[in-house]
Design a protein around this motif. Structure first.
Motif, PDB file in Angstrom:
ATOM      1  N   SER A 167       0.786  -1.303   0.019  1.00 28.92           N
ATOM      2  CA  SER A 167      -0.233   0.082  -0.021  1.00 28.92           C
ATOM      3  C   SER A 167       0.856   1.249   0.000  1.00 28.92           C
TER       4      SER A 167
ATOM      5  N   THR B 244       0.705   5.669  -0.363  1.00 31.51           N
ATOM      6  CA  THR B 244      -0.109   6.777  -0.423  1.00 31.51           C
ATOM      7  C   THR B 244       0.798   7.948  -0.854  1.00 31.51           C
TER       8      THR B 244
ATOM      9  N   ALA C 104      -0.779  13.824  -5.594  1.00 32.38           N
ATOM     10  CA  ALA C 104      -0.875  12.886  -6.421  1.00 32.38           C
ATOM     11  C   ALA C 104      -1.020  13.100  -7.827  1.00 32.38           C
TER      12      ALA C 104
ATOM     13  N   THR D  16      -3.177   4.863  -2.934  1.00 32.75           N
ATOM     14  CA  THR D  16      -3.941   5.960  -2.662  1.00 32.75           C
ATOM     15  C   THR D  16      -3.456   7.391  -3.125  1.00 32.75           C
TER      16      THR D  16
ATOM     17  N   VAL E  57      -3.713  11.528  -2.642  1.00 29.14           N
ATOM     18  CA  VAL E  57      -4.362  12.546  -1.887  1.00 29.14           C
ATOM     19  C   VAL E  57      -3.969  13.712  -2.838  1.00 29.14           C
TER      20      VAL E  57
ATOM     21  N   ALA F 265      -4.375   5.587  -9.688  1.00 29.30           N
ATOM     22  CA  ALA F 265      -4.502   5.136  -8.175  1.00 29.30           C
ATOM     23  C   ALA F 265      -5.772   4.409  -8.049  1.00 29.30           C
TER      24      ALA F 265
ATOM     25  N   ARG G 236      -7.529   4.516  -5.188  1.00 30.16           N
ATOM     26  CA  ARG G 236      -8.477   5.408  -4.483  1.00 30.16           C
ATOM     27  C   ARG G 236      -8.014   6.782  -4.503  1.00 30.16           C
TER      28      ARG G 236
ATOM     29  N   VAL H 237      -7.367   9.499   4.237  1.00 31.95           N
ATOM     30  CA  VAL H 237      -6.436   8.330   4.181  1.00 31.95           C
ATOM     31  C   VAL H 237      -7.010   7.031   5.026  1.00 31.95           C
TER      32      VAL H 237
ATOM     33  N   GLY I  52      -0.844   3.459   5.583  1.00 28.82           N
ATOM     34  CA  GLY I  52      -0.268   2.581   4.436  1.00 28.82           C
ATOM     35  C   GLY I  52       1.389   2.400   4.608  1.00 28.82           C
TER      36      GLY I  52
ATOM     37  N   THR J  76       4.542   6.480   2.328  1.00 36.33           N
ATOM     38  CA  THR J  76       3.723   7.450   2.020  1.00 36.33           C
ATOM     39  C   THR J  76       4.729   8.359   1.102  1.00 36.33           C
TER      40      THR J  76
ATOM     41  N   ALA K 182      -0.163   9.348   7.951  1.00 39.99           N
ATOM     42  CA  ALA K 182      -0.799   8.317   7.170  1.00 39.99           C
ATOM     43  C   ALA K 182      -0.027   7.168   6.901  1.00 39.99           C
ATOM     44  N   THR K 183       1.103   6.947   7.394  1.00 41.22           N
ATOM     45  CA  THR K 183       2.055   5.892   7.513  1.00 41.22           C
ATOM     46  C   THR K 183       1.926   4.885   8.480  1.00 41.22           C
TER      47      THR K 183
END
Lengths: 352, 352
Positions: free
Chosen positions: B190, B192, B196, B217, B219, B235, B237, B253, B257, B260, B276-277
């Motif tokens: 995964s 992120t 992005a 993912t 963002v 992506a 998502r 998020v 994940g 990141t 987010a990590t």
């Protein structure tokens, strides 16, 4: 994100600007009343981050009274001790004073602890005007209150070591833990430490050895440091160079090593560290004086294929590892003891 | 360190202060005469680093003439385009003009190239007063000369892509290469990406996918970016959040994940990236607006056991990888093409 996580991160203490975490805040609420998952510490002593203290001293021309006034002004204005220039703080020791009913930290009133989260995010109120501090040392006797959050970390001070020693070790305990991890994961054999005779440097050398490194080079600034490090026996090779002079570092180190650990608190060590590292190797930056852009663009500019890590002050088990390295390793003790005034928990000098 | 290595790093071009490498210098000698291992480029276009351009624009209140004057003043004063606030530079394209007899770069006069080392260490002289630039875009048509050293890197511009596209890709080619390497080495699934929908962000998503990541993912800041990224299909998502609002990032998020990647060029993205990590995961910082202390102390303050990498602009093969990701991936093209004015090498708009 649910509210309990926000609270655990201390968001309720952020006054300005809204939406950031305490470390990024301009101003925190240092009110000594504890929230449900907070802990209050009766402060005994602050330990300013080396890069921060150095910057303040230089800005004040070495005038201790001016440094004290500057620190007080920062704490009053920001509700925390975060040097606006370096962004860094330090840590503190004190006694657990009040524990919110939902605190997950497992602390009990009366315990003497050191905080392992930076002062740069710790709500802090000083009530004695730092009257017992002369402004000439990173160690600041202080009275006041500090707040820990649900996700903060504090270490109960060990009984067998003087406070000043524990504080010195816990202040830098992220460095040896991260060094050990990098050496273990990468299988590195040759490790170079810049600023090797200091607290984090000597612990990082000992940690690298314990993790399996077999060719340790210590880079120090002066002949006196070289003699001390050589006598301590922590490095296989000791060389003298100004870490902020990249060509001097490269010349002194010679053959680049697998891992370079940067423990100097001066600006400008990035390029020397990159030059000291072999292609495919890793640089771990622990100095708070590290410039992100100088590291990123410098490595690119030299076409240096090195992995560069931002030294994270937190690695699980970091506090216990640093204390153990000190207890087990006479060389570490020989280098660190002269840097602290060894005073026991009940020594009157601590509370004088 | 022997003198030929010093020369390869460009030390002979440093005027002030003595002993540093060109990236750390206050002032370089931009004399267009080439040394034995140097290469001179006839400059056609500068591409300012996004963080630098943004800072200059904001400081000048969006006044293009003021921005142009500021850039000219920096280049004249420093002998290089290095923003004194952000420390960053950018890159340039031009034609190889003179090659010293000992240059190891393999370049030939007449080749059109992009420099892959930062402008922050490239001796640069501008001779047209940047008269063709309105100060409102990172892309700066320019006439003058630049110097490459023995250890610099330049990529010959490919025939099959418009200059502006190649420049845009090569400017950020360190990000996808480093992302791919982190994903491969860590086995991350995964990933992120913050920012992005931009150049480095879209390339990093594509690189992560190619390296084996299976849950991507993206963002982004706005609904329009979300729509574009969703349509591009890079992506799995797409979520909308302000990357500088850590709690908003964490909420958007959700489940943290493995990796990141920070590709936003705004300050204050460090804490959201850490939140987010997942524990044990990795954050790769590519934004030149990253604060070393905010990352290091923020992660510590949240007791977050994450590895944080300073994005190195150089990874072997990075230029070819970025060009290939663009050629092979319609989603990447769909996001990047609108960000550049597609003009061929002989399109009059390039040299207008």
């Amino acid at each position: 994100m649910d509210r309990s996580i926000e609270r655990a991160l201390g968001v309720q203490r952020v006054l300005e600007p809204a939406g950031v975490l305490p470390q990024a805040a301009i101003r925190l609420d240092a009110d000594p009343s504890v929230g449900p998952d907070e802990v209050r510490i009766a402060v005994e002593r602050l330990n300013l981050d080396a890069a921060s203290f150095r910057q303040l001293s230089e800005a004040c021309g070495g005038d201790g009274d001016a440094v004290r006034a500057a620190v007080l002004e920062i704490i009053e204005a920001r509700g925390k001790m975060q040097n606006p220039v370096t962004g860094s703080g330090g840590m503190l020791i004190g006694v657990v004073d009040a524990v919110g009913p939902e605190s997950p930290l497992g602390l009990v009133p009366g315990q003497r602890v050191a905080t392992l989260v930076s002062l740069s995010l710790t709500p802090l109120r000083i009530t004695d005007g730092l009257a017992r501090w002369n402004g000439r040392s990173e160690q600041v006797p202080a009275t006041g209150s500090a707040i820990l959050f649900g996700r903060s970390i504090a270490a109960v001070l060990p009984d067998d070591l003087p406070d000043m020693v524990s504080l010195a070790l816990l202040d830098v305990c992220g460095a040896p833990a991260a060094t050990a991890r990098v050496v273990e994961r990468s299988g590195a054999r040759s490790v170079t430490v810049l600023g090797a005779a200091g607290k984090s440097g000597s612990l990082s050398l000992a940690a690298a050895r314990a993790a399996g490194a077999t060719a340790l080079t210590g880079v120090v600034r002066t002949a006196a440091e070289a003699a001390a490090l050589t006598a301590a026996g922590l490095a296989d090779r000791v060389v003298v160079a100004d870490a902020t002079d990249p060509l001097a570092v490269a010349a002194a180190v010679g053959q680049p090593g697998d891992v370079t650990v940067v423990c100097v608190d001066a600006q400008g060590a990035e390029h020397g560290a990159v030059l000291a590292t072999a292609e495919g190797g890793t640089v771990v930056f622990f100095s708070m004086a590290t410039s992100f852009s100088a590291a990123a663009l410098g490595a690119e500019g030299m076409a240096a294929d090195v992995t560069m890590l931002i030294g994270n002050g937190y690695t699980p088990g970091h506090a216990a590892m640093a204390l153990e390295l000190y207890r087990r390793n006479q060389g570490v003790r020989a280098l660190i003891d002269p840097r602290v005034r060894p005073t026991g928990p009940h020594d009157p000098r601590v509370h004088a």
